[in-house]
Design a protein around this motif. Structure first.
Motif, PDB file in Angstrom:
ATOM      1  N   LEU A   1      -7.460  -1.965  -8.956  1.00 61.63           N
ATOM      2  CA  LEU A   1      -7.509  -1.239  -7.699  1.00 61.63           C
ATOM      3  C   LEU A   1      -8.894  -1.261  -7.085  1.00 61.63           C
ATOM      4  O   LEU A   1      -9.048  -1.258  -5.882  1.00 61.63           O
ATOM      5  CB  LEU A   1      -7.098   0.215  -7.920  1.00 61.63           C
ATOM      6  CG  LEU A   1      -5.611   0.492  -7.922  1.00 61.63           C
ATOM      7  CD1 LEU A   1      -5.351   1.920  -8.304  1.00 61.63           C
ATOM      8  CD2 LEU A   1      -5.058   0.209  -6.545  1.00 61.63           C
ATOM      9  N   GLY A   2      -9.901  -1.271  -7.970  1.00 59.97           N
ATOM     10  CA  GLY A   2     -11.270  -1.162  -7.469  1.00 59.97           C
ATOM     11  C   GLY A   2     -11.856  -2.500  -7.057  1.00 59.97           C
ATOM     12  O   GLY A   2     -13.024  -2.593  -6.750  1.00 59.97           O
ATOM     13  N   LYS A   3     -11.029  -3.514  -7.079  1.00 61.01           N
ATOM     14  CA  LYS A   3     -11.465  -4.851  -6.748  1.00 61.01           C
ATOM     15  C   LYS A   3     -12.230  -4.907  -5.419  1.00 61.01           C
ATOM     16  O   LYS A   3     -11.785  -4.385  -4.426  1.00 61.01           O
ATOM     17  CB  LYS A   3     -10.221  -5.770  -6.670  1.00 61.01           C
ATOM     18  CG  LYS A   3     -10.489  -7.166  -6.163  1.00 61.01           C
ATOM     19  CD  LYS A   3      -9.167  -7.853  -5.820  1.00 61.01           C
ATOM     20  CE  LYS A   3      -8.432  -7.133  -4.744  1.00 61.01           C
ATOM     21  NZ  LYS A   3      -8.803  -7.555  -3.405  1.00 61.01           N
TER      22      LYS A   3
ATOM     23  N   LEU B   1      -2.397   3.909   0.799  1.00 57.40           N
ATOM     24  CA  LEU B   1      -3.471   3.480  -0.091  1.00 57.40           C
ATOM     25  C   LEU B   1      -4.796   3.733   0.619  1.00 57.40           C
ATOM     26  O   LEU B   1      -5.066   3.138   1.664  1.00 57.40           O
ATOM     27  CB  LEU B   1      -3.306   1.988  -0.370  1.00 57.40           C
ATOM     28  CG  LEU B   1      -4.327   1.330  -1.301  1.00 57.40           C
ATOM     29  CD1 LEU B   1      -4.135   1.843  -2.718  1.00 57.40           C
ATOM     30  CD2 LEU B   1      -4.153  -0.175  -1.272  1.00 57.40           C
ATOM     31  N   PRO B   2      -5.615   4.624   0.093  1.00 60.39           N
ATOM     32  CA  PRO B   2      -6.871   4.925   0.769  1.00 60.39           C
ATOM     33  C   PRO B   2      -7.853   3.770   0.650  1.00 60.39           C
ATOM     34  O   PRO B   2      -7.886   3.060  -0.346  1.00 60.39           O
ATOM     35  CB  PRO B   2      -7.384   6.167   0.030  1.00 60.39           C
ATOM     36  CG  PRO B   2      -6.750   6.092  -1.318  1.00 60.39           C
ATOM     37  CD  PRO B   2      -5.435   5.408  -1.141  1.00 60.39           C
TER      38      PRO B   2
ATOM     39  N   LEU C   1     -10.369   3.391  -2.385  1.00 58.09           N
ATOM     40  CA  LEU C   1      -9.984   2.843  -3.678  1.00 58.09           C
ATOM     41  C   LEU C   1      -9.870   1.321  -3.616  1.00 58.09           C
ATOM     42  O   LEU C   1      -9.807   0.659  -4.634  1.00 58.09           O
ATOM     43  CB  LEU C   1      -8.651   3.437  -4.131  1.00 58.09           C
ATOM     44  CG  LEU C   1      -8.727   4.901  -4.547  1.00 58.09           C
ATOM     45  CD1 LEU C   1      -7.345   5.412  -4.863  1.00 58.09           C
ATOM     46  CD2 LEU C   1      -9.644   5.054  -5.750  1.00 58.09           C
ATOM     47  N   ASN C   2      -9.874   0.804  -2.433  1.00 56.95           N
ATOM     48  CA  ASN C   2      -9.592  -0.614  -2.279  1.00 56.95           C
ATOM     49  C   ASN C   2     -10.863  -1.465  -2.243  1.00 56.95           C
ATOM     50  O   ASN C   2     -10.819  -2.635  -2.564  1.00 56.95           O
ATOM     51  CB  ASN C   2      -8.788  -0.847  -0.998  1.00 56.95           C
ATOM     52  CG  ASN C   2      -7.726  -1.895  -1.214  1.00 56.95           C
ATOM     53  OD1 ASN C   2      -7.509  -2.325  -2.357  1.00 56.95           O
ATOM     54  ND2 ASN C   2      -7.084  -2.311  -0.157  1.00 56.95           N
ATOM     55  N   VAL C   3     -11.956  -0.897  -1.857  1.00 56.77           N
ATOM     56  CA  VAL C   3     -13.200  -1.662  -1.793  1.00 56.77           C
ATOM     57  C   VAL C   3     -14.194  -1.087  -2.788  1.00 56.77           C
ATOM     58  O   VAL C   3     -14.206   0.104  -3.050  1.00 56.77           O
ATOM     59  CB  VAL C   3     -13.802  -1.626  -0.369  1.00 56.77           C
ATOM     60  CG1 VAL C   3     -12.961  -2.454   0.572  1.00 56.77           C
ATOM     61  CG2 VAL C   3     -13.923  -0.211   0.117  1.00 56.77           C
ATOM     62  N   ALA C   4     -14.986  -1.962  -3.340  1.00 58.68           N
ATOM     63  CA  ALA C   4     -15.920  -1.554  -4.391  1.00 58.68           C
ATOM     64  C   ALA C   4     -16.865  -0.460  -3.905  1.00 58.68           C
ATOM     65  O   ALA C   4     -17.157   0.496  -4.625  1.00 58.68           O
ATOM     66  CB  ALA C   4     -16.719  -2.758  -4.853  1.00 58.68           C
TER      67      ALA C   4
ATOM     68  N   ALA D   1     -15.196   2.765  -4.141  1.00 55.97           N
ATOM     69  CA  ALA D   1     -14.998   3.176  -5.516  1.00 55.97           C
ATOM     70  C   ALA D   1     -16.284   3.737  -6.106  1.00 55.97           C
ATOM     71  O   ALA D   1     -16.279   4.757  -6.802  1.00 55.97           O
ATOM     72  CB  ALA D   1     -14.511   1.991  -6.344  1.00 55.97           C
TER      73      ALA D   1
ATOM     74  N   VAL E   1     -12.499   8.561 -13.465  1.00 56.10           N
ATOM     75  CA  VAL E   1     -12.745   7.958 -12.164  1.00 56.10           C
ATOM     76  C   VAL E   1     -13.762   6.832 -12.259  1.00 56.10           C
ATOM     77  O   VAL E   1     -13.726   5.882 -11.478  1.00 56.10           O
ATOM     78  CB  VAL E   1     -13.200   9.036 -11.163  1.00 56.10           C
ATOM     79  CG1 VAL E   1     -13.518   8.409  -9.829  1.00 56.10           C
ATOM     80  CG2 VAL E   1     -12.119  10.089 -11.009  1.00 56.10           C
TER      81      VAL E   1
ATOM     82  N   TYR F   1       1.772   2.350  -6.522  1.00 54.57           N
ATOM     83  CA  TYR F   1       1.479   1.641  -5.279  1.00 54.57           C
ATOM     84  C   TYR F   1       2.267   0.335  -5.259  1.00 54.57           C
ATOM     85  O   TYR F   1       2.341  -0.373  -6.267  1.00 54.57           O
ATOM     86  CB  TYR F   1      -0.021   1.292  -5.195  1.00 54.57           C
ATOM     87  CG  TYR F   1      -0.901   2.419  -4.737  1.00 54.57           C
ATOM     88  CD1 TYR F   1      -0.758   2.974  -3.482  1.00 54.57           C
ATOM     89  CD2 TYR F   1      -1.909   2.922  -5.569  1.00 54.57           C
ATOM     90  CE1 TYR F   1      -1.574   4.006  -3.055  1.00 54.57           C
ATOM     91  CE2 TYR F   1      -2.735   3.956  -5.156  1.00 54.57           C
ATOM     92  CZ  TYR F   1      -2.558   4.497  -3.889  1.00 54.57           C
ATOM     93  OH  TYR F   1      -3.372   5.505  -3.479  1.00 54.57           O
TER      94      TYR F   1
ATOM     95  N   GLY G   1       0.801  -1.210   0.000  1.00 49.51           N
ATOM     96  CA  GLY G   1       0.000   0.000   0.000  1.00 49.51           C
ATOM     97  C   GLY G   1       0.838   1.265   0.000  1.00 49.51           C
ATOM     98  O   GLY G   1       0.322   2.343  -0.256  1.00 49.51           O
ATOM     99  N   ASP G   2       2.130   1.135   0.279  1.00 54.90           N
ATOM    100  CA  ASP G   2       3.022   2.287   0.183  1.00 54.90           C
ATOM    101  C   ASP G   2       3.125   2.741  -1.265  1.00 54.90           C
ATOM    102  O   ASP G   2       3.002   1.939  -2.194  1.00 54.90           O
ATOM    103  CB  ASP G   2       4.432   1.918   0.672  1.00 54.90           C
ATOM    104  CG  ASP G   2       4.538   1.921   2.189  1.00 54.90           C
ATOM    105  OD1 ASP G   2       3.560   2.328   2.841  1.00 54.90           O
ATOM    106  OD2 ASP G   2       5.590   1.517   2.710  1.00 54.90           O
TER     107      ASP G   2
ATOM    108  N   PHE H   1     -16.960   7.176  -4.658  1.00 49.58           N
ATOM    109  CA  PHE H   1     -16.078   8.178  -5.236  1.00 49.58           C
ATOM    110  C   PHE H   1     -16.531   8.528  -6.656  1.00 49.58           C
ATOM    111  O   PHE H   1     -16.573   9.684  -7.047  1.00 49.58           O
ATOM    112  CB  PHE H   1     -14.653   7.630  -5.248  1.00 49.58           C
ATOM    113  CG  PHE H   1     -13.606   8.655  -5.595  1.00 49.58           C
ATOM    114  CD1 PHE H   1     -13.634   9.921  -5.017  1.00 49.58           C
ATOM    115  CD2 PHE H   1     -12.595   8.358  -6.493  1.00 49.58           C
ATOM    116  CE1 PHE H   1     -12.680  10.860  -5.314  1.00 49.58           C
ATOM    117  CE2 PHE H   1     -11.629   9.298  -6.797  1.00 49.58           C
ATOM    118  CZ  PHE H   1     -11.674  10.548  -6.210  1.00 49.58           C
TER     119      PHE H   1
ATOM    120  N   VAL I   1     -12.184   3.597 -12.538  1.00 49.05           N
ATOM    121  CA  VAL I   1     -11.423   3.102 -11.405  1.00 49.05           C
ATOM    122  C   VAL I   1     -12.012   1.795 -10.882  1.00 49.05           C
ATOM    123  O   VAL I   1     -11.302   0.848 -10.546  1.00 49.05           O
ATOM    124  CB  VAL I   1     -11.387   4.155 -10.269  1.00 49.05           C
ATOM    125  CG1 VAL I   1     -10.891   3.530  -8.981  1.00 49.05           C
ATOM    126  CG2 VAL I   1     -10.484   5.308 -10.652  1.00 49.05           C
ATOM    127  N   SER I   2     -13.352   1.713 -10.878  1.00 48.35           N
ATOM    128  CA  SER I   2     -13.992   0.534 -10.292  1.00 48.35           C
ATOM    129  C   SER I   2     -13.737  -0.720 -11.123  1.00 48.35           C
ATOM    130  O   SER I   2     -13.817  -1.831 -10.603  1.00 48.35           O
ATOM    131  CB  SER I   2     -15.496   0.781 -10.155  1.00 48.35           C
ATOM    132  OG  SER I   2     -16.027   1.129 -11.421  1.00 48.35           O
TER     133      SER I   2
END
Lengths: 223, 223
Positions: free
Chosen positions: A221-223, B196-197, B200-203, B206, A213, A154, A139-140, B209, A216-217
DNA sequence: CTTGTATCTGAACAAACGTTCAGTTATCGT
DNA sequence: ACGATAACTGAACGTTTGTTCAGATACAAG
């Protein structure tokens, strides 16, 4: 009962002097600076400034603390707003360097050109503080070299191994084939010119951003 | 022909000393620090450091420059990546304070709590450098007090007068009825914890956003 | 108005500072 | 191997530093 010393004035004068000269004045210089006739008066003033935490004594000489030389007054939150001028004095004064940089010998600043991390709030023109030498956590955001190309990504891991994800669906996640060099880890992001971006001001830009945007989903990343 | 001085080592030692003590060592201390037996050797070393721009002489005393005390090495762009270790020495060294703060006596730092400026790349938890006293230009982000409430907004003007726009369609533009206090103008944005916010990581995030930004084009900002 | 007290004056002082200079040493380039 | 030369030693020097102390001063409180 007795008269009172103009401590606030002294501090202001010392701050201005430090800004100009990057050092503290000697006693003889403080005579003129503070308007005293006797060096003993200077000694008394310095003692008071030391008690208040503006100075320390080292080797019989005054050394300025961050409270004196720091350029930033730390307040609370935006909602709390600004304190009254009287309260302002009480705010902690710090230096941005101390606040943001832990290992100065390993920290560099780079300017971001591309928009590959735009969904992470990193805009072209932003500056990033990069610390070399650490081990990135998942995540860094890292500066990485993949096949002679340096990018901002990332740092991710899954069953297949290391994966470098952009924060922009226009770019694809990268899986290092042969070479992967982690240049450093992003420790801070700094935006110097804060302005209303054109993209938000014209319809064309707004549509472009919207499309960006929405994708993005669909991206990894949007998994 | 003659032997060579370990200038690089001296600089490193002075940097470490400055970090610990916030001052330069005296000649007698440099004797031990540099490993010399004679003060004249110290004088020679200091002369060399002055020529290289690490020091200045003021009142017969050495004063550290930003090149010595600064904690940031400025490189080029991310694409350019990291220079070789040899080239690293040539990078300009600066202090973040000098880089970002022009009027230290009028600059404050506030933490952002709400998400009203999220489309401008200002995330909750970000810190903003606020400069008091200036006159905002259109498009500047300002800290403003409207009816006893402090907020972060774009400073805008139209036929009807001053308008304060959020960068988030969930909030509405504000027109000051009675009182409008401009606390200051945002000069820089600083993000200290770069991660990593979750959004962006969970549907779910996303989608949220995505919806948020789609609405931007309908808002006054997207005009 | 008086009084207590922190503030400030003025001069004297030892310690530490950085500078200087003549001479020695070590090493790089040839 | 050798010579030129920057790097260094060691000691002496004048200056400036910050400290100290006894006494004068001015102001806030009572």
């Amino acid at each position: 009962m007795p008269r009172v010393m103009d401590v606030r004035g002294h501090v202001a004068k010392l701050r201005r002097f430090w800004r100009r000269e990057r050092r503290l004045p000697a006693y003889s210089e403080m005579l003129g600076l503070f308007g005293y006739q006797s060096k003993n008066a200077v000694a008394g003033a310095l003692q008071k400034l030391e008690d208040l935490g503006f100075l320390e004594r080292k080797r019989g000489r005054a050394v300025a603390t961050a409270k004196l030389t720091g350029s930033l007054r730390l307040l609370g939150t935006v909602q709390a707003g600004f304190p009254s001028p009287a309260e302002e004095e009480l705010a902690d004064i710090m230096s941005l360097d101390e606040l943001l940089i832990r290992r100065p010998e390993a920290t560099f600043m780079l300017t971001v050109q591309g928009d590959s991390m735009i969904a992470a709030g990193i805009i072209p023109g932003d500056m990033v503080l990069v610390e070399k030498g650490g081990t990135p956590k998942i995540g860094d955001i890292v500066v990485a070299q993949v096949d002679d190309e340096w990018t901002l990504k990332y740092y991710m891991k899954d069953r297949e191994g290391v994966r470098l994800d952009p924060a922009n669906p226009q770019y694809k996640p990268i899986r290092p084939k042969r070479s992967l060099v982690i240049g450093g880890i992003i420790k801070a992001v700094i935006r110097n010119k804060v302005k209303l971006p054109d993209e938000l001001n014209v319809a064309r830009g707004a549509l472009k951003f919207k499309r960006l945007v929405r994708d993005v989903s669909k991206s990894p990343l949007g998994k």
